[in-house]
Design an enzyme around this catalytic site. Structure first.
Site, mmCIF file in Angstrom:
data_model
loop_
_atom_site.group_PDB
_atom_site.id
_atom_site.type_symbol
_atom_site.label_atom_id
_atom_site.label_comp_id
_atom_site.label_asym_id
_atom_site.label_seq_id
_atom_site.Cartn_x
_atom_site.Cartn_y
_atom_site.Cartn_z
ATOM 1 N N GLY A 1 -1.940 -8.467 6.092
ATOM 2 C CA GLY A 1 -2.201 -7.351 6.464
ATOM 3 C C GLY A 1 -2.977 -6.548 5.703
ATOM 4 O O GLY A 1 -2.848 -6.256 4.733
ATOM 5 N N LYS B 1 -2.084 -4.312 12.463
ATOM 6 C CA LYS B 1 -2.018 -5.053 11.174
ATOM 7 C C LYS B 1 -2.048 -6.053 10.395
ATOM 8 O O LYS B 1 -2.172 -5.830 9.940
ATOM 9 C CB LYS B 1 -1.219 -3.375 10.142
ATOM 10 N N THR C 1 0.920 3.706 7.240
ATOM 11 C CA THR C 1 0.943 2.794 7.116
ATOM 12 C C THR C 1 2.252 1.824 6.668
ATOM 13 O O THR C 1 2.349 2.551 4.988
ATOM 14 C CB THR C 1 -0.377 1.445 7.291
ATOM 15 N N SER D 1 1.811 4.020 2.403
ATOM 16 C CA SER D 1 2.595 4.888 2.548
ATOM 17 C C SER D 1 3.592 5.078 2.495
ATOM 18 O O SER D 1 4.803 5.423 1.949
ATOM 19 C CB SER D 1 2.367 6.184 3.671
#
Length: 181
Positions: free
Chosen positions: A53, A41, A7, A132
């Site tokens: 988030g 998210k 994500t 990431s």
């Protein structure tokens, strides 16, 4: 805490314009396989006055959202106090301390990154990226903030598009949430 390999979440906060934007990609992965392309998210908590988030294991993140919402209720929407109390419980509870997640929260009070390793961090420049693809989105957002006179929502969207071109765990199914006060 292990590196989150999934994500991208980006948050931009402006006290001057009394506005904040959270942006996320939509990709959910298991190891190296894409499971879903449009995952939610980003969440609104405490009567829509707080945006959150998350990056990490989905069930862990949802469990932490519930805990965080309880803290916001208990501490009358005070972002910093709620974040510190969540982190203390996260680190000391025998079950919670094993949850793998990172949260980004924003309200009128400010912008915070919260982790299970005890971090409650407020970035100096009011922009943060997690997951990431977070470093790529963060770098792109900082560059766009310096070189263009774009609104925060356009900066966030473009920064995530750039991250999606680099990070294999980030896609271009972008969700934006904005808050004004």
């Amino acid at each position: 805490m292990a590196k989150v390999r999934s994500t991208t979440i980006l948050a931009i906060y402006s006290k001057e314009t009394r506005h904040a934007v959270l942006a996320s990609d939509g990709q959910a992965t298991m190891d190296t396989t894409v499971i879903k392309k449009n995952t939610k998210k980003l969440y609104r908590l405490h009567d829509d006055s707080v945006l959150v988030g998350f990056a990490g294991a989905t069930a862990d993140c949802l469990a932490l959202l519930d805990k965080f919402e309880g803290k916001l209720k208990k501490y009358d929407g005070k972002l910093r106090r709620s974040a510190v109390e969540l982190t203390k419980e996260w680190r000391t509870d025998r079950v919670l301390r094993h949850l793998e997640a990172v949260l980004v929260t924003v309200s009128e009070e400010g912008l915070l990154m919260i982790s299970g390793s005890g971090d409650v961090l407020e970035p100096d420049d009011n922009v943060i990226g997690i997951g990431s693809g977070g470093p790529y989105a963060l770098a792109a957002a900082k560059g766009l903030m310096e070189s263009d006179d774009l609104p925060a929502d356009r900066i966030a969207r473009r920064a995530l598009e750039i991250a999606s071109e680099i990070d294999i765990y980030t896609n271009d199914a972008i969700t934006l949430e904005e808050i004004r006060w």
